[in-house]
Each structure stands twice: as structure tokens, then as C-alpha cells.
Write a protein that holds these residues in place. Structure first.
Motif, mmCIF file in Angstrom:
data_model
loop_
_atom_site.group_PDB
_atom_site.id
_atom_site.type_symbol
_atom_site.label_atom_id
_atom_site.label_comp_id
_atom_site.label_asym_id
_atom_site.label_seq_id
_atom_site.Cartn_x
_atom_site.Cartn_y
_atom_site.Cartn_z
ATOM 1 N N LEU A 168 8.922 20.352 92.212
ATOM 2 C CA LEU A 168 8.817 19.874 90.840
ATOM 3 C C LEU A 168 8.168 20.888 89.900
ATOM 4 C CD1 LEU A 168 7.682 16.183 91.455
ATOM 5 C CD2 LEU A 168 9.778 16.885 90.300
ATOM 6 N N HIS A 169 7.119 21.577 90.378
ATOM 7 C CA HIS A 169 6.285 22.368 89.473
ATOM 8 C C HIS A 169 6.262 23.865 89.782
ATOM 9 C CE1 HIS A 169 4.832 18.586 87.885
ATOM 10 N NE2 HIS A 169 4.458 18.198 89.095
ATOM 11 N N GLY A 170 6.813 24.289 90.904
ATOM 12 C CA GLY A 170 6.810 25.708 91.229
ATOM 13 C C GLY A 170 5.717 26.071 92.225
ATOM 14 N N GLN A 171 5.906 27.215 92.888
ATOM 15 C CA GLN A 171 5.015 27.600 93.974
ATOM 16 C C GLN A 171 3.617 27.981 93.491
ATOM 17 O OE1 GLN A 171 6.862 30.574 96.467
ATOM 18 N NE2 GLN A 171 8.607 29.241 96.986
ATOM 19 N N ARG A 172 3.534 28.782 92.440
ATOM 20 C CA ARG A 172 2.237 29.281 92.008
ATOM 21 C C ARG A 172 1.294 28.147 91.598
ATOM 22 N NH1 ARG A 172 0.354 34.264 89.767
ATOM 23 N NH2 ARG A 172 -1.398 33.990 88.333
ATOM 24 N N ARG A 173 1.785 27.197 90.839
ATOM 25 C CA ARG A 173 0.937 26.122 90.304
ATOM 26 C C ARG A 173 0.406 25.196 91.394
ATOM 27 N NH1 ARG A 173 3.653 22.961 85.485
ATOM 28 N NH2 ARG A 173 1.608 21.923 85.639
ATOM 29 N N VAL A 174 1.119 25.118 92.510
ATOM 30 C CA VAL A 174 0.739 24.162 93.557
ATOM 31 C C VAL A 174 0.030 24.836 94.728
ATOM 32 C CG1 VAL A 174 1.625 22.469 95.214
ATOM 33 C CG2 VAL A 174 2.639 22.630 92.925
ATOM 34 N N LEU A 175 0.520 26.003 95.156
ATOM 35 C CA LEU A 175 0.014 26.608 96.385
ATOM 36 C C LEU A 175 -1.422 27.097 96.261
ATOM 37 C CD1 LEU A 175 3.056 28.625 97.775
ATOM 38 C CD2 LEU A 175 2.434 26.237 98.099
ATOM 39 N N ARG A 176 -1.785 27.631 95.110
ATOM 40 C CA ARG A 176 -3.138 28.177 94.990
ATOM 41 C C ARG A 176 -4.221 27.106 95.090
ATOM 42 N NH1 ARG A 176 -3.160 33.503 91.025
ATOM 43 N NH2 ARG A 176 -1.752 34.745 92.337
ATOM 44 N N PRO A 204 -0.472 25.159 102.958
ATOM 45 C CA PRO A 204 0.939 25.006 102.590
ATOM 46 C C PRO A 204 1.878 25.505 103.685
ATOM 47 C CG PRO A 204 -0.325 26.171 100.886
ATOM 48 C CD PRO A 204 -1.176 26.132 102.112
ATOM 49 N N SER A 205 3.111 25.023 103.645
ATOM 50 C CA SER A 205 4.148 25.491 104.572
ATOM 51 C C SER A 205 4.729 26.792 104.022
ATOM 52 C CB SER A 205 5.247 24.429 104.723
ATOM 53 O OG SER A 205 6.270 24.892 105.563
ATOM 54 N N ILE A 206 4.101 27.906 104.370
ATOM 55 C CA ILE A 206 4.497 29.198 103.804
ATOM 56 C C ILE A 206 5.923 29.564 104.214
ATOM 57 C CG2 ILE A 206 3.915 31.645 103.657
ATOM 58 C CD1 ILE A 206 1.929 29.774 102.330
ATOM 59 N N GLY A 207 6.311 29.230 105.437
ATOM 60 C CA GLY A 207 7.667 29.538 105.867
ATOM 61 C C GLY A 207 8.715 28.900 104.973
ATOM 62 N N SER A 208 8.489 27.648 104.581
ATOM 63 C CA SER A 208 9.426 26.967 103.685
ATOM 64 C C SER A 208 9.470 27.656 102.325
ATOM 65 C CB SER A 208 9.025 25.505 103.507
ATOM 66 O OG SER A 208 9.060 24.818 104.736
ATOM 67 N N MET A 209 8.337 28.126 101.841
ATOM 68 C CA MET A 209 8.292 28.785 100.535
ATOM 69 C C MET A 209 9.060 30.101 100.544
ATOM 70 S SD MET A 209 6.576 26.427 99.186
ATOM 71 C CE MET A 209 5.715 25.058 99.965
ATOM 72 N N VAL A 210 8.907 30.856 101.612
ATOM 73 C CA VAL A 210 9.628 32.136 101.709
ATOM 74 C C VAL A 210 11.122 31.894 101.819
ATOM 75 C CG1 VAL A 210 9.974 34.176 103.150
ATOM 76 C CG2 VAL A 210 7.661 33.336 102.711
ATOM 77 N N ARG A 211 11.524 30.917 102.614
ATOM 78 C CA ARG A 211 12.945 30.655 102.780
ATOM 79 C C ARG A 211 13.569 30.105 101.498
ATOM 80 N NH1 ARG A 211 10.401 30.129 107.606
ATOM 81 N NH2 ARG A 211 11.401 31.185 109.347
ATOM 82 N N ALA A 212 12.776 29.393 100.706
ATOM 83 C CA ALA A 212 13.275 28.950 99.407
ATOM 84 C C ALA A 212 13.599 30.149 98.521
ATOM 85 C CB ALA A 212 12.244 28.048 98.735
ATOM 86 N N ARG A 213 12.835 31.217 98.639
ATOM 87 C CA ARG A 213 13.112 32.428 97.859
ATOM 88 C C ARG A 213 14.388 33.107 98.348
ATOM 89 N NH1 ARG A 213 7.932 34.909 95.098
ATOM 90 N NH2 ARG A 213 6.601 33.041 95.017
ATOM 91 N N TRP A 214 14.576 33.131 99.664
ATOM 92 C CA TRP A 214 15.840 33.679 100.177
ATOM 93 C C TRP A 214 17.022 32.848 99.685
ATOM 94 C CZ3 TRP A 214 16.051 38.380 101.652
ATOM 95 C CH2 TRP A 214 15.057 38.980 102.420
#
Length: 424
Positions: A73-81, A118-128
């Protein structure tokens, strides 16, 4: 690298976010085993150690999908930090509680807070996925590469975590895992150019991605798979201690990940025709059967060989699982859907680590290997029961604009359409 792997890194920013993802995922392999090693060093109680590791995994199972839903909904930066800061504070509390021998309930309280990782693997794969959404071969190779990265984390993470905790001071493994988490997340979120565009709330269908029956099958299967992983971690540390070489547990566990890493590299160079569900079922059966030789282990070298062979089944099954996730989950909920698979894995890790800890305390480390064997049998059973639900994609899924798109455009997730991810 072989040319298919070199090709995927031609995209601007791909090397940076993949490297950050590697660092950020190291805690996945370091934190649980680090807690087990730390508590067993300080108290000698494997039951408590396994239960704390289970608490971390269960907390991540509850919190992780909610974090990923907010990311969609809000993007990686706003939520992950902010989520990472909460997890880091919880790690600090756990280490201090263990150091000063505070009551057990404080350990469980802070272990629950670590679930905000956070599920970092999911975040990286979303970028791919954002880079290669319409290039299925490149996407398959990218997800295969990330599977290899996952396994590399499980090769080096336990070695570092157990090694530091046994030779330096007990809290060293979890402490370094926290450092890697902070470095990986803040580096990843600083790379704004490759961050996927958030999906506005109006593009989301009502309810959770878990409403998909296909995703339910995958999550259920990976609960049993996670029990295999969690049990093997705890039992291997205890078995190595019984053999008089507790520090060698990290090397033995590394062979398990090395087998998966090798299989993932080869799998990423191949492209398959036909339905991925059949390959998925074959992988699930192979993982279950590979637990049988562990009942025959008598020494650490034999255990290392048995785990290496068992590891060959992991990465291909994980890669195919993420291809199936893409087929059964709306695009606007993709990060959440992939995190639910990781959640199933985390729940299984919690069950496997806690049950194996109790078995070890009651009957010894050798008896503990019956736990991954039972989990392997459950994996095969759930796989066969749910296979029919995976044999065809969901009738409809959302396109990139939030409207329904015909599933016929998303047939084979590995040979002719989009694929999705691996856990992390």
C-alpha cells in the motif's frame, strides 16, 4: 557468472538492491540458531532455547504478512525502516535479559518483538518483478539467483553465528545478526529508483491474499517444510554437542544449504515446459523422502553427507513454489502473498524447533531426528492432498492497474509466463 545470470544484472540498480538483500537476509539464518546457541550456552536448556526460537518464528508469522500488506500500500521505505527499528530494539532487550538472567517471560516478550523483522527476500523479489514483469525467462533466472542468495545466507550465517557464540561470547551471534539487519534494510530502502510503485488502496480487492485456495495449499505445505528446517537446526546443534564438537554444527548445517545452493544454480539455467504444479509435487516428495537417511546417522561426517543430499531438493521446490504464488495471487497483493508462504515456513520452523527441543531434553539428540522425519511425511501428505488445487491457475487475478486480468495470460510460471519468488 553464466551468461543468463550476467544478463539479469544489466538492469540499472539491480546489483545494488540484490547485494543489500543479501546482507539484510543474513539474520534469517543467524537469529534463530544464534538464540538457540546463546541460550544453550548460558543455561544448558534446549527446551527453552527451542521455545524462544519458536516464539521468534511465530511472531514473524503473525506480523510479517501485515508488514508486507502495508508495503504493497505505502512502499518499502515508509514501512521497512520503522519495522526494523522495532525489531532491533527487541533484539537488544533479549540480549540484555539473557545476559542478566532475567525471568523467562522477559525473554519471550522480547523474542516476540523480533518478529517485526521484515521479509527482505519478498522485498527484493518485488524489485525483480518490477524490472522483468514481461520477460519470463529473465524473471525465472532472477528468482533462481535469489534462491541461491538465500542458500548462501544459510551457508555462511550459521557458521558465523554459532562460531561467534561458541568462541567469543554467547550473545555474539544474535548481536551480529542485528547489525546485518540494520545495514541491509537501510541500504535497500535508500535505493529509491528500483523501489516498486505502491498499489493504491482502491486497487486492492477486499480481504487477505490468503483467501486464494492455491495459496492456502502452498502455505500449508510450507508449514510442514518449515518444521523440517527448524528441527534440523536444533537437533544438529545438540547432536554435535553430544559428539563433543558443538562448534562443528555450523559447518554441518552449511552443507545442507550448500546442496540447495548448488541445485538452485543449476535450476536457474534451465527452462521447463508443462505445468509447474507437477514439478512442485515432485520436489515436495523428494524433500520428505530425504529425511529418512537421517535416522541412520552415527557421526558428523555421515550427517553432513546426508544433509547435503537432502539440500538438493530445497531450492528447486522453493523456486517453483514462488512461480505458483504468482499464478494464484493478485498482482496488487503479490508481496503479501509471497510473505504468507514465508509465514507458513516460519510457523513450521517454530513447531519444529520447539518440539525437537523437548524431544532432545527427554530422549537425547539422536531421537530428535524423528521430528524432521515426521515433518517430511506431513509435507508429502499435504502436497498430495492439495495438488489438484494447484494444477490450474486461479480463474482471475488483477492486472497492474487493479482490474481483473484473464488467468490464461499467466499459465506456466516458469516457461512461458511470470514467476515468483522464493522465501527468504
Amino acid at each position: 557468472m553464466p551468461s543468463p545470470y550476467r544478463a539479469i544484472f544489466s538492469a540499472p540498480g539491480s546489483r545494488g538492491f540484490s547485494a543489500a538483500g543479501f546482507v539484510g537476509r543474513l539474520p534469517l539464518s543467524m537469529m534463530g540458531i544464534g538464540i538457540v546457541t546463546m541460550i544453550s550456552q548460558l543455561t544448558g536448556r534446549y527446551g527453552l532455547a527451542g521455545a524462544l526460537s519458536a516464539m521468534v518464528a511465530l511472531s514473524a508469522a503473525l506480523i510479517g504478512p501485515q508488514i508486507s500488506r502495508l508495503v504493497d500500500l505505502h512502499g518499502q521505505r515508509r514501512v521497512l525502516r520503522p519495522a526494523t527499528l522495532v525489531a532491533l530494539a527487541a533484539v537488544a532487550g533479549l540480549l540484555l535479559s539473557a545476559q542478566f538472567s532475567l525471568p523467562d517471560w522477559t525473554l519471550f516478550l522480547f523474542a516476540a518483538g523480533i518478529g517485526a523483522v521484515p521479509s527482505i527476500g519478498s522485498m527484493v523479489r518485488a524489485r525483480w518483478a518490477a524490472l522483468y514483469r514481461d520477460q519470463p525467462r529473465q524473471l525465472h533466472t532472477a528468482y533462481s539467483f535469489e534462491s541461491v542468495v538465500d542458500e548462501a545466507c544459510f551457508i555462511f550465517g550459521p557458521i558465523v553465528s554459532i562460531g561467534l557464540s561458541t568462541t567469543w561470547f554467547p550473545e555474539a551471534g544474535p548481536l551480529l545478526a542485528a547489525v546485518f539487519l540494520a545495514a541491509g534494510v537501510f541500504s535497500l530502502t535508500a535505493q529509491r529508483s528500483t523501489e516498486p510503485v505502491p498499489h493504491p488502496r482502491e486497487h486492492h480487492t477486499k480481504g487477505s491474499a490468503l483467501r486464494s485456495t492455491g495459496l492456502q495449499v502452498l502455505v500449508g505445505t510450507f508449514v510442514a517444510t518449515g518444521a523440517i528446517f527448524g528441527a534440523i537446526d536444533v537437533v544438529t546443534v545438540a547432536f554435535a554437542e553430544e559428539q563433543g564438537h558443538k562448534g562443528a554444527a555450523s559447518l554441518v548445517l552449511a552443507t545442507y544449504a550448500a546442496g540447495s545452493c548448488l541445485a538452485g544454480v543449476v535450476f536457474g539455467l534451465l527452462h521447463f515446459g508443462g505445468a509447474p504444479a507437477r514439478r512442485w509435487l515432485l520436489g515436495v516428495v523428494a524433500m520428505g523422502v530425504s529425511m529418512i537417511p537421517l535416522q541412520l546417522v552415527g557421526n558428523l561426517p555421515f550427517l553432513a553427507v546426508a544433509l547435503f543430499v537432502a539440500g538438493l531438493c530445497i531450492a528447486p521446490t522453493m523456486i517453483t513454489t514462488m512461480a505458483l504464488v504468482e499464478q494464484h495471487v493478485p498482482r496488487a497483493k503479490l508481496t503479501e502473498g509471497m510473505t504468507w508462504v514465508s509465514t507458513g515456513l516460519a510457523v513450521g520452523v517454530a513447531l519444529g524447533s520447539s518440539v525437537s527441543g523437548w524431544v532432545i531434553d527427554a530422549a537425547g539428540a539422536k531421537a530428535g531426528y524423528w521430528v524432521p522425519a515426521a515433518a517430511g511425511a506431513a509435507t508429502v501428505l499435504v502436497g498430495f492432498l492439495g495438488y489438484r488445487r494447484l494444477s490450474s491457475p486461479a480463474p482471475q487475478r488483477e492486472g497492474p492497474d487493479g482490474r481483473a486480468a484473464d488467468a490464461g495470460q499467466h499459465q506456466d510460471g516458469e516457461s512461458g509466463t511470470h514467476q515468483e519468488r522464493d522465501l527468504a
